[in-house]
Design a protein around this motif. Structure first.
Motif, PDB file in Angstrom:
ATOM      1  N   VAL A   1       0.819  -1.213   0.000  1.00 46.27           N
ATOM      2  CA  VAL A   1       0.000   0.000   0.000  1.00 46.27           C
ATOM      3  C   VAL A   1       0.855   1.266   0.000  1.00 46.27           C
ATOM      4  CG1 VAL A   1      -1.728   1.328   1.282  1.00 46.27           C
ATOM      5  CG2 VAL A   1      -1.963  -1.157   1.057  1.00 46.27           C
ATOM      6  N   PHE A   2       1.765   1.396   0.962  1.00 51.47           N
ATOM      7  CA  PHE A   2       2.484   2.660   1.130  1.00 51.47           C
ATOM      8  C   PHE A   2       3.566   2.893   0.080  1.00 51.47           C
ATOM      9  CE2 PHE A   2       1.315   1.901   5.774  1.00 51.47           C
ATOM     10  CZ  PHE A   2       0.198   2.701   5.706  1.00 51.47           C
ATOM     11  N   VAL A   3       4.191   1.832  -0.416  1.00 47.33           N
ATOM     12  CA  VAL A   3       5.257   2.001  -1.401  1.00 47.33           C
ATOM     13  C   VAL A   3       4.727   1.845  -2.827  1.00 47.33           C
ATOM     14  CG1 VAL A   3       7.484   1.139  -2.214  1.00 47.33           C
ATOM     15  CG2 VAL A   3       7.012   1.228   0.248  1.00 47.33           C
ATOM     16  N   VAL A   4       4.056   0.723  -3.116  1.00 51.96           N
ATOM     17  CA  VAL A   4       3.628   0.434  -4.487  1.00 51.96           C
ATOM     18  C   VAL A   4       2.371   1.226  -4.858  1.00 51.96           C
ATOM     19  CG1 VAL A   4       2.895  -1.371  -6.087  1.00 51.96           C
ATOM     20  CG2 VAL A   4       4.718  -1.838  -4.429  1.00 51.96           C
TER      21      VAL A   4
ATOM     22  N   GLY B   1      -5.281  -7.431  11.801  1.00 51.29           N
ATOM     23  CA  GLY B   1      -6.663  -7.770  11.464  1.00 51.29           C
ATOM     24  C   GLY B   1      -6.691  -8.844  10.391  1.00 51.29           C
ATOM     25  N   PHE B   2      -7.176 -10.023  10.761  1.00 53.48           N
ATOM     26  CA  PHE B   2      -7.216 -11.154   9.841  1.00 53.48           C
ATOM     27  C   PHE B   2      -8.633 -11.416   9.349  1.00 53.48           C
ATOM     28  CE2 PHE B   2      -3.546 -11.952  12.549  1.00 53.48           C
ATOM     29  CZ  PHE B   2      -2.573 -12.333  11.631  1.00 53.48           C
ATOM     30  N   LYS B   3      -8.750 -11.696   8.067  1.00 58.35           N
ATOM     31  CA  LYS B   3      -9.987 -12.204   7.481  1.00 58.35           C
ATOM     32  C   LYS B   3      -9.661 -13.646   7.132  1.00 58.35           C
ATOM     33  CE  LYS B   3     -13.228 -11.562   3.706  1.00 58.35           C
ATOM     34  NZ  LYS B   3     -13.529 -10.764   2.498  1.00 58.35           N
ATOM     35  N   ASP B   4     -10.340 -14.566   7.808  1.00 56.95           N
ATOM     36  CA  ASP B   4      -9.938 -15.966   7.775  1.00 56.95           C
ATOM     37  C   ASP B   4      -8.508 -16.018   8.312  1.00 56.95           C
ATOM     38  OD1 ASP B   4     -12.465 -16.786   6.716  1.00 56.95           O
ATOM     39  OD2 ASP B   4     -11.784 -16.148   4.733  1.00 56.95           O
ATOM     40  N   THR B   5      -7.541 -16.417   7.532  1.00 57.73           N
ATOM     41  CA  THR B   5      -6.161 -16.446   8.030  1.00 57.73           C
ATOM     42  C   THR B   5      -5.279 -15.438   7.308  1.00 57.73           C
ATOM     43  OG1 THR B   5      -5.578 -18.177   6.450  1.00 57.73           O
ATOM     44  CG2 THR B   5      -6.348 -18.893   8.634  1.00 57.73           C
ATOM     45  N   VAL B   6      -5.883 -14.534   6.542  1.00 64.70           N
ATOM     46  CA  VAL B   6      -5.134 -13.575   5.734  1.00 64.70           C
ATOM     47  C   VAL B   6      -5.116 -12.208   6.413  1.00 64.70           C
ATOM     48  CG1 VAL B   6      -5.014 -12.438   3.478  1.00 64.70           C
ATOM     49  CG2 VAL B   6      -5.789 -14.811   3.629  1.00 64.70           C
ATOM     50  N   LEU B   7      -3.923 -11.638   6.562  1.00 64.84           N
ATOM     51  CA  LEU B   7      -3.789 -10.298   7.138  1.00 64.84           C
ATOM     52  C   LEU B   7      -4.314  -9.279   6.128  1.00 64.84           C
ATOM     53  CD1 LEU B   7      -2.626  -8.602   9.532  1.00 64.84           C
ATOM     54  CD2 LEU B   7      -0.590  -8.299   8.111  1.00 64.84           C
ATOM     55  N   VAL B   8      -5.377  -8.566   6.497  1.00 60.94           N
ATOM     56  CA  VAL B   8      -5.977  -7.578   5.589  1.00 60.94           C
ATOM     57  C   VAL B   8      -5.961  -6.169   6.167  1.00 60.94           C
ATOM     58  CG1 VAL B   8      -7.438  -9.287   4.422  1.00 60.94           C
ATOM     59  CG2 VAL B   8      -8.340  -8.017   6.391  1.00 60.94           C
ATOM     60  N   ALA B   9      -5.673  -6.033   7.468  1.00 61.28           N
ATOM     61  CA  ALA B   9      -5.643  -4.713   8.104  1.00 61.28           C
ATOM     62  C   ALA B   9      -4.575  -4.720   9.191  1.00 61.28           C
ATOM     63  CB  ALA B   9      -7.010  -4.373   8.700  1.00 61.28           C
ATOM     64  N   TYR B  10      -4.028  -3.541   9.455  1.00 62.35           N
ATOM     65  CA  TYR B  10      -2.910  -3.455  10.404  1.00 62.35           C
ATOM     66  C   TYR B  10      -2.770  -2.022  10.912  1.00 62.35           C
ATOM     67  CZ  TYR B  10       1.905  -3.026  11.993  1.00 62.35           C
ATOM     68  OH  TYR B  10       3.019  -2.746  12.744  1.00 62.35           O
TER      69      TYR B  10
ATOM     70  N   ASN C   1      -8.314  -4.438  -1.855  1.00 60.16           N
ATOM     71  CA  ASN C   1      -9.541  -5.158  -2.220  1.00 60.16           C
ATOM     72  C   ASN C   1     -10.456  -5.446  -1.036  1.00 60.16           C
ATOM     73  OD1 ASN C   1      -7.858  -7.072  -1.125  1.00 60.16           O
ATOM     74  ND2 ASN C   1      -8.284  -8.652  -2.644  1.00 60.16           N
ATOM     75  N   GLU C   2     -10.100  -4.984   0.163  1.00 56.57           N
ATOM     76  CA  GLU C   2     -10.954  -5.181   1.342  1.00 56.57           C
ATOM     77  C   GLU C   2     -11.427  -3.861   1.965  1.00 56.57           C
ATOM     78  OE1 GLU C   2     -12.199  -7.970   2.273  1.00 56.57           O
ATOM     79  OE2 GLU C   2     -10.939  -9.405   1.199  1.00 56.57           O
ATOM     80  N   ARG C   3     -11.094  -2.729   1.383  1.00 55.26           N
ATOM     81  CA  ARG C   3     -11.450  -1.431   1.975  1.00 55.26           C
ATOM     82  C   ARG C   3     -12.949  -1.206   2.034  1.00 55.26           C
ATOM     83  NH1 ARG C   3      -6.624   1.499  -1.067  1.00 55.26           N
ATOM     84  NH2 ARG C   3      -4.991   0.467   0.119  1.00 55.26           N
TER      85      ARG C   3
ATOM     86  N   GLY D   1     -10.825  -0.548   7.988  1.00 60.34           N
ATOM     87  CA  GLY D   1     -10.044   0.560   8.539  1.00 60.34           C
ATOM     88  C   GLY D   1     -10.674   1.072   9.817  1.00 60.34           C
ATOM     89  N   HIS D   2     -11.987   1.181   9.806  1.00 56.24           N
ATOM     90  CA  HIS D   2     -12.734   1.593  10.995  1.00 56.24           C
ATOM     91  C   HIS D   2     -12.517   0.593  12.132  1.00 56.24           C
ATOM     92  CE1 HIS D   2     -15.631   4.920  11.249  1.00 56.24           C
ATOM     93  NE2 HIS D   2     -16.022   4.332  12.348  1.00 56.24           N
ATOM     94  N   ASP D   3     -12.617  -0.698  11.800  1.00 60.83           N
ATOM     95  CA  ASP D   3     -12.455  -1.756  12.803  1.00 60.83           C
ATOM     96  C   ASP D   3     -11.063  -1.733  13.432  1.00 60.83           C
ATOM     97  OD1 ASP D   3     -15.026  -2.525  12.103  1.00 60.83           O
ATOM     98  OD2 ASP D   3     -14.358  -4.222  10.874  1.00 60.83           O
ATOM     99  N   ILE D   4     -10.034  -1.591  12.593  1.00 58.13           N
ATOM    100  CA  ILE D   4      -8.662  -1.628  13.111  1.00 58.13           C
ATOM    101  C   ILE D   4      -8.384  -0.377  13.954  1.00 58.13           C
ATOM    102  CG2 ILE D   4      -7.274  -0.554  11.250  1.00 58.13           C
ATOM    103  CD1 ILE D   4      -6.466  -3.987  12.678  1.00 58.13           C
ATOM    104  N   MET D   5      -8.975   0.765  13.566  1.00 60.39           N
ATOM    105  CA  MET D   5      -8.795   1.991  14.358  1.00 60.39           C
ATOM    106  C   MET D   5      -9.518   1.900  15.697  1.00 60.39           C
ATOM    107  SD  MET D   5      -6.704   4.250  13.276  1.00 60.39           S
ATOM    108  CE  MET D   5      -7.224   5.651  14.287  1.00 60.39           C
ATOM    109  N   LEU D   6     -10.748   1.414  15.701  1.00 61.34           N
ATOM    110  CA  LEU D   6     -11.478   1.283  16.968  1.00 61.34           C
ATOM    111  C   LEU D   6     -10.746   0.344  17.919  1.00 61.34           C
ATOM    112  CD1 LEU D   6     -15.188   1.196  15.731  1.00 61.34           C
ATOM    113  CD2 LEU D   6     -13.993   3.083  16.882  1.00 61.34           C
ATOM    114  N   ALA D   7     -10.226  -0.757  17.395  1.00 60.88           N
ATOM    115  CA  ALA D   7      -9.458  -1.687  18.226  1.00 60.88           C
ATOM    116  C   ALA D   7      -8.199  -1.006  18.757  1.00 60.88           C
ATOM    117  CB  ALA D   7      -9.096  -2.935  17.423  1.00 60.88           C
ATOM    118  N   SER D   8      -7.534  -0.232  17.921  1.00 60.00           N
ATOM    119  CA  SER D   8      -6.308   0.468  18.325  1.00 60.00           C
ATOM    120  C   SER D   8      -6.574   1.491  19.419  1.00 60.00           C
ATOM    121  CB  SER D   8      -5.672   1.153  17.107  1.00 60.00           C
ATOM    122  OG  SER D   8      -5.294   0.203  16.141  1.00 60.00           O
TER     123      SER D   8
END
Length: 147
Positions: A27-30, A51-60, A83-85, A90-97
């Motif tokens: 995301v940040f470089v490419v 943040g995992f969806k199934d076993t895939v890291l999709v948020a951080y 592809n998961e935005r 993003g809201h979920d990872i921020m609220l958890a943070s």
């Protein structure tokens, strides 16, 4: 629904660390076409919100105690795979943070350095702009505070 896990650097598996660095680079470089030094030496003192969806890291996101990045506790490197935005992860990872900073660091004030195009996203989470915009790695940013 995201499976959110909170880990210190030493608790991350090699695979998790690889996935974090891959997502941030994707995301940040490419995607944002920004050449910068992502591995800044701060990951070792951060708390990592995965943040995992199934076993895939999709948020951080990564979190810092007061004094480790800013004078206030802070959240940075917030990222969701493209592809998961639409899922609002993003809201979920921020609220958890925000919850983790309040619970583990007793944070009453949280500071972020936000990309300017995301001001409304952060406003909706209770963050308010402070100061002027500035360039960080060639991208317009603004400091924001949540009380």
């Amino acid at each position: 629904m995201l499976d959110i896990q909170i880990k210190n650097f030493s608790e991350l598996t090699t695979k998790e660390l690889y996935d974090i660095l891959q997502l941030r680079s994707e995301v940040f470089v490419v995607e944002q076409d920004c050449v910068y030094q992502d591995m800044d030496g701060k990951d070792t003192v951060a708390l990592h919100v995965l943040g995992f969806k199934d076993t895939v890291l999709v948020a951080y996101a990564r979190l810092f105690q007061a004094g480790h990045y800013f004078n206030e506790p802070s959240i940075g490197r917030v990222v969701v795979t493209k592809n998961e935005r639409h899922q609002k992860y993003g809201h979920d990872i921020m609220l958890a943070s925000i919850d983790v900073l309040k619970q583990q660091f007793n944070a009453s004030v949280i500071k972020i350095s936000a990309q300017c195009y995301l001001k409304k996203f952060y406003n909706d989470l209770g963050f308010k702009e402070t100061g002027n915009t500035y360039l960080e790695d060639g991208i317009p940013h603004i400091a924001m505070i949540k009380n």
